[in-house]
Design an enzyme around this catalytic site. Sequence first.
Site, PDB file in Angstrom:
ATOM      1  N   SER A 115       2.274  -6.091   2.952  1.00  0.00           N
ATOM      2  CA  SER A 115       1.974  -5.989   4.379  1.00  0.00           C
ATOM      3  C   SER A 115       1.798  -4.558   4.859  1.00  0.00           C
ATOM      4  O   SER A 115       0.944  -3.843   4.366  1.00  0.00           O
ATOM      5  CB  SER A 115       3.071  -6.707   5.164  1.00  0.00           C
ATOM      6  N   HIS A 116       2.662  -4.149   5.804  1.00  0.00           N
ATOM      7  CA  HIS A 116       2.504  -2.836   6.432  1.00  0.00           C
ATOM      8  C   HIS A 116       3.073  -1.707   5.582  1.00  0.00           C
ATOM      9  O   HIS A 116       3.018  -0.548   5.990  1.00  0.00           O
ATOM     10  CB  HIS A 116       3.189  -2.852   7.792  1.00  0.00           C
ATOM     11  N   ASP A 280      -2.706  -4.518  10.357  1.00  0.00           N
ATOM     12  CA  ASP A 280      -1.910  -3.941   9.264  1.00  0.00           C
ATOM     13  C   ASP A 280      -2.500  -4.240   7.891  1.00  0.00           C
ATOM     14  O   ASP A 280      -3.607  -4.780   7.781  1.00  0.00           O
ATOM     15  CB  ASP A 280      -0.455  -4.413   9.349  1.00  0.00           C
ATOM     16  N   ASP A 282      -2.140  -6.491   5.525  1.00  0.00           N
ATOM     17  CA  ASP A 282      -2.610  -7.834   5.186  1.00  0.00           C
ATOM     18  C   ASP A 282      -3.239  -8.576   6.366  1.00  0.00           C
ATOM     19  O   ASP A 282      -3.469  -9.784   6.290  1.00  0.00           O
ATOM     20  CB  ASP A 282      -1.470  -8.660   4.581  1.00  0.00           C
ATOM     21  N   ASP A 284      -2.182  -9.471   9.364  1.00  0.00           N
ATOM     22  CA  ASP A 284      -1.490 -10.424  10.248  1.00  0.00           C
ATOM     23  C   ASP A 284      -0.901  -9.762  11.493  1.00  0.00           C
ATOM     24  O   ASP A 284      -0.578 -10.444  12.455  1.00  0.00           O
ATOM     25  CB  ASP A 284      -0.429 -11.243   9.492  1.00  0.00           C
ATOM     26  N   ARG A 285      -0.777  -8.433  11.495  1.00  0.00           N
ATOM     27  CA  ARG A 285      -0.252  -7.752  12.686  1.00  0.00           C
ATOM     28  C   ARG A 285      -1.393  -7.220  13.542  1.00  0.00           C
ATOM     29  O   ARG A 285      -2.514  -7.043  13.056  1.00  0.00           O
ATOM     30  CB  ARG A 285       0.624  -6.562  12.291  1.00  0.00           C
ATOM     31  N   LYS A 380       1.049 -15.293  11.434  1.00  0.00           N
ATOM     32  CA  LYS A 380       0.568 -14.486  12.538  1.00  0.00           C
ATOM     33  C   LYS A 380      -0.822 -13.977  12.178  1.00  0.00           C
ATOM     34  O   LYS A 380      -1.184 -13.947  11.002  1.00  0.00           O
ATOM     35  CB  LYS A 380       1.535 -13.356  12.856  1.00  0.00           C
TER      36      LYS A 380
END
Length: 557
Positions: A115-116, A280, A282, A284-285, A380
């Site tokens: 992710s982030h 982000d 991946d 999702d943010r 998300k």
Amino acid sequence: FKINSIPTKPIEGQKTGTSGLRKKVKVFMQENYLANWIQALFNSLPPEDYKNGVLVLGGDGRYFNREATQIIVKIAAGNGVGKILVGKEGILSTPAVSAVIRKRQANGGFIMSASHNPGGPEYDWGIKFNYSSGQPAPESITDKIYGNTLSISEIKIADIPDVDLSNVGVTKFGSFNVEVIDPVSDYLELLETVFDFQLIKGLVSRPDFRFTFDAMHAVAGAYATPIFVDKLGATPDSISNGIPLEDFGHGHPDPNLTYAKDLVNIMYAENGPDFGAASDGDGDRNMILGTSFFVTPSDSVAVIAANAKEAIPYFKNSVKGLARSMPTSGALDRVAEKLNLPFFEVPTGWKFFGNLMDAGNLSICGEESFGTGSDHIREKDGIWAVLAWLSIIAHRNKDTKPGEKLISVSDVVKEHWATYGRNFFSRYDYEECESEGANKMIEYLRECLSKSKSGDKYGSYVLQFADDFTYTDPVDGSVVSKQGVRFVFTDGSRIIYRLSGTGSAGATVRVYIEQFEPDVSKHDLDAQIALKPLIDLALSVSKLKEFTGREKPTVIT
Ligand code: VG1
Ligand code: CO
């Protein structure tokens, strides 16, 4: 094809955190490290969940994804999976994986992403497993996987050549098929059923509306041009850092005021664009900005919820319910109350929303950590949030003539505060602290709350209650405890402390501070100023400086 049985031994530390297993790349590159976890996963699933079944595989394009893809494909084949759908070049954003699982009625899917967290040989790698409705695997499954990593002795791996990821199409290996899919099309098709693309296009292609999206060299780059430019008429130069890179261009792909500084500077410059967003690693943010204006994620989900029925076709007939994670501000609670909608408060992490959605109780939800989404999928969704905001701005400006001033992002948020009041919110992160001090601080806080009672005075605040958040899932009755120490005061103000479950080194302490302000004349205050007394209280109550040795947070949002 032949299936080889490779002997292996348990490797310590393969317990998943808030969102999958995350470690330094070097840890994952150790012999059998990834293979053990993947095999342990198959050992944990009931055979009917994968034998001759369909799985999805993709990731955010970070370093080690290519090798990992080949390992996962071969172990899936070795365990009797029938078909695996892989994103072209290994690319699929987290929301796209969720969308593909649902559309293709797959049994589940793997997301290769931390992710982030930064990527590259020196940084992080990670893997998540999502279940058949597209939601992150529940703790009952991840606990089982962890248990199996402690007793694993054999990896079943198919003796097949590496899969070519560069062309869309099916390759057959006996009873096992690999289908390389376009990473964008299924996801985009879904979004087109959620939003009114013509409405958004009308706004984005206006000469008096300037849009900018920072993909941070992460996976959203693969989606930004096909969606914002090709479909919605944004100019090609409105996308920055649009090419996914294995190390995210040395960046930290976390869309917040610290790590998305370039975008923030553009939006706060004189005569900056009307709308800015970032996503982000991946995808999702999301972070949403107006001209010289930052929308906190807690406000963002509240504004989306308040406007969804009018502005977004997917919600036209019904918004079933609203939910937020515990540390997220209470702005959403006020919308639920006013609209008379069912409302839920769940622990940090998207996996807790899935059951509520599957049961038909939840439509829109969010986390303070720049996560916003809905039941169109079970993750998300950064691009969804951007499209939701564009829909709201487009809807509000339907009748704004060329030459007239557009209703802006900040206009919409300020109007929301005037209607509902403002929940000032801030989060302080202390990244990579010594684990020992951080753990001791949490222990100390647990002691404090066990001694506390309602009516206790903390400076000018009066305690209503203090606890360590426990959640009972209303759908399946499962219980999770120790999800965050919170002090809730009689005026609704809150201080919350948690340790992060997504880091790969040391401990990250998160402190969440919130205070409600009904008085419109105070709504324009800077959050850091409005919250100063409560922030000071949060630092002194926890003896944070003593326990962690930190003078200042690494990130403030
Ligand atoms: C963080 C956030 C949490 C989010 C999680 C995964 O977890 O606080 O709200 O769901 O990251 O997001 P933690 O345990 O570090 O606080 V992502 O974009 O990494 O999938
Ligand atoms: Co993410």
